[in-house]
Design a protein around this motif. Structure first.
Motif, PDB file in Angstrom:
ATOM      1  N   ARG A 148       5.532   7.424  10.207  1.00 37.16           N
ATOM      2  CA  ARG A 148       4.282   7.809  10.868  1.00 37.16           C
ATOM      3  C   ARG A 148       4.611   8.206  12.298  1.00 37.16           C
ATOM      4  O   ARG A 148       5.343   7.490  12.985  1.00 37.16           O
ATOM      5  N   LEU A 254       3.899  -1.316   9.568  1.00 38.66           N
ATOM      6  CA  LEU A 254       3.515  -0.291   8.591  1.00 38.66           C
ATOM      7  C   LEU A 254       3.567  -0.875   7.191  1.00 38.66           C
ATOM      8  O   LEU A 254       4.462  -1.674   6.886  1.00 38.66           O
ATOM      9  N   ASP A 256       3.701   0.660   3.220  1.00 34.96           N
ATOM     10  CA  ASP A 256       3.669   1.880   2.395  1.00 34.96           C
ATOM     11  C   ASP A 256       4.256   1.603   1.029  1.00 34.96           C
ATOM     12  O   ASP A 256       4.638   0.469   0.740  1.00 34.96           O
TER      13      ASP A 256
END
Ligand SMILES: NC(=O)c1ccc[n+]([C@@H]2O[C@H](COP(=O)([O-])OP(=O)(O)OC[C@H]3O[C@@H](n4cnc5c(N)ncnc54)[C@H](O)[C@@H]3O)[C@@H](O)[C@H]2O)c1
Length: 256
Positions: A148, A254, A256
């Motif tokens: 990101r 994060l 994911d």
């Protein structure tokens, strides 16, 4: 032939690369260290620390952007340590700068070191490992910024997205050779990369970098050893089934 495996680690004089080199030595892996000329005294210390663990260590001076530096150092590693089983393409630089202030020189510098440098390492490690025919582990330094985009780190983010893409594609190409290709994505590791002379004024190591990236000031970074443990897993024979991955190690920044 001995069963000892051999790793090659770039950016091994300090920070995450140093921690990885020392950690791999704990698992009976011999290590070739690579870094820039001005890091020679630090490289010597890391090599001595590995030798004190009873492992072989050699070091090479060079620049990852110079393909022949990598090729020659891998060739010498093979002749001095007996082969190449693990490549850790760790060397990289960071850059905090508003996008509209970044120029072509910034772009070329960061892409040269963070992307082309990794390409050189991946390529010459892959060639050597294919030639040996005993599989291998290729590992690159990605980042949370490769998953990101991060404020004021546009070019750095672009370079780490590139590392992730190359890692995935090469994993597909090398699967038949039993070579896995993965990358680590640290969040905020307290290395010299994230140190700033004004850190003490704002809350210690990494505080200026956190402000520049507009991160939560309460988010706590970690020591390089957390990334080294992940690499120690990736290189295990049992990790053969994991490839093409870019793995977060970031204290939950994060998902994911
Ligand atoms: N520290 C973090 O929080 C963090 C987070 C995400 C990703 N990373 C990545 O992890 C890797 C290591 O980071 P670190 O924090 O240990 O950095 P660091 O600056 O502390 O160490 C990097 C090492 O790479 C070497 N290097 C730089 N350019 C080189 C070149 N052209 N040729 C050879 N060696 C070179 C440096 O001399 C240095 O010894 C980098 O790729 C970085 O982008 C770090």
């Amino acid at each position: 032939m001995s069963n000892t495996r051999v790793a090659f680690v770039t950016g091994a004089a300090q920070g995450i690369g140093e921690a990885i080199a020392l950690r791999l030595a704990n698992d009976n892996i011999d290590v070739a260290l690579f870094d820039l000329k001005d890091k020679e005294p630090l490289l010597q210390k890391v090599a001595q620390a590995i030798q004190a663990k009873g492992r072989k260590a050699v070091y090479f001076i060079g620049d990852v952007t110079v393909e022949d530096d990598i090729k020659t150092s891998i060739d010498k590693t093979v002749s001095q340590l007996g082969g190449l089983d693990i490549m850790v393409a760790n060397a990289g630089i960071t850059m905090f700068k508003p996008f509209i202030d970044s120029d072509d020189d910034d772009y070329k510098r960061i892409m040269d070191i963070n992307v082309l440098g990794v390409v050189h390492c991946y390529k010459h490690a892959a060639k050597q490992m294919i030639k040996q025919g005993r599989g291998g582990r290729i590992i690159g330094a990605c980042s949370g910024a490769g998953k990101r985009g991060i404020h004021s780190m546009s070019l750095y983010s672009g370079s780490k997205f590139a590392v992730r893409g190359i890692t995935q594609a090469l994993a597909l190409e090398l699967a038949a050779n039993k070579i896995t290709v993965n990358a680590y994505c640290p969040g905020f590791i307290l290395t010299p990369m994230l140190a700033h002379p004004d850190d003490d004024k704002y809350g210690g190591h990494g505080s200026v970098a956190k402000m520049a990236a507009k991160m939560d000031p309460n988010y706590e970074g970690a020591q390089p050893g957390v990334v080294a443990e992940l690499v120690a897993y990736i290189v295990k024979p049992e990790a053969y089934f994991m490839t093409g991955q870019a793995i977060n190690m970031d204290g939950g920044l994060l998902f994911d």
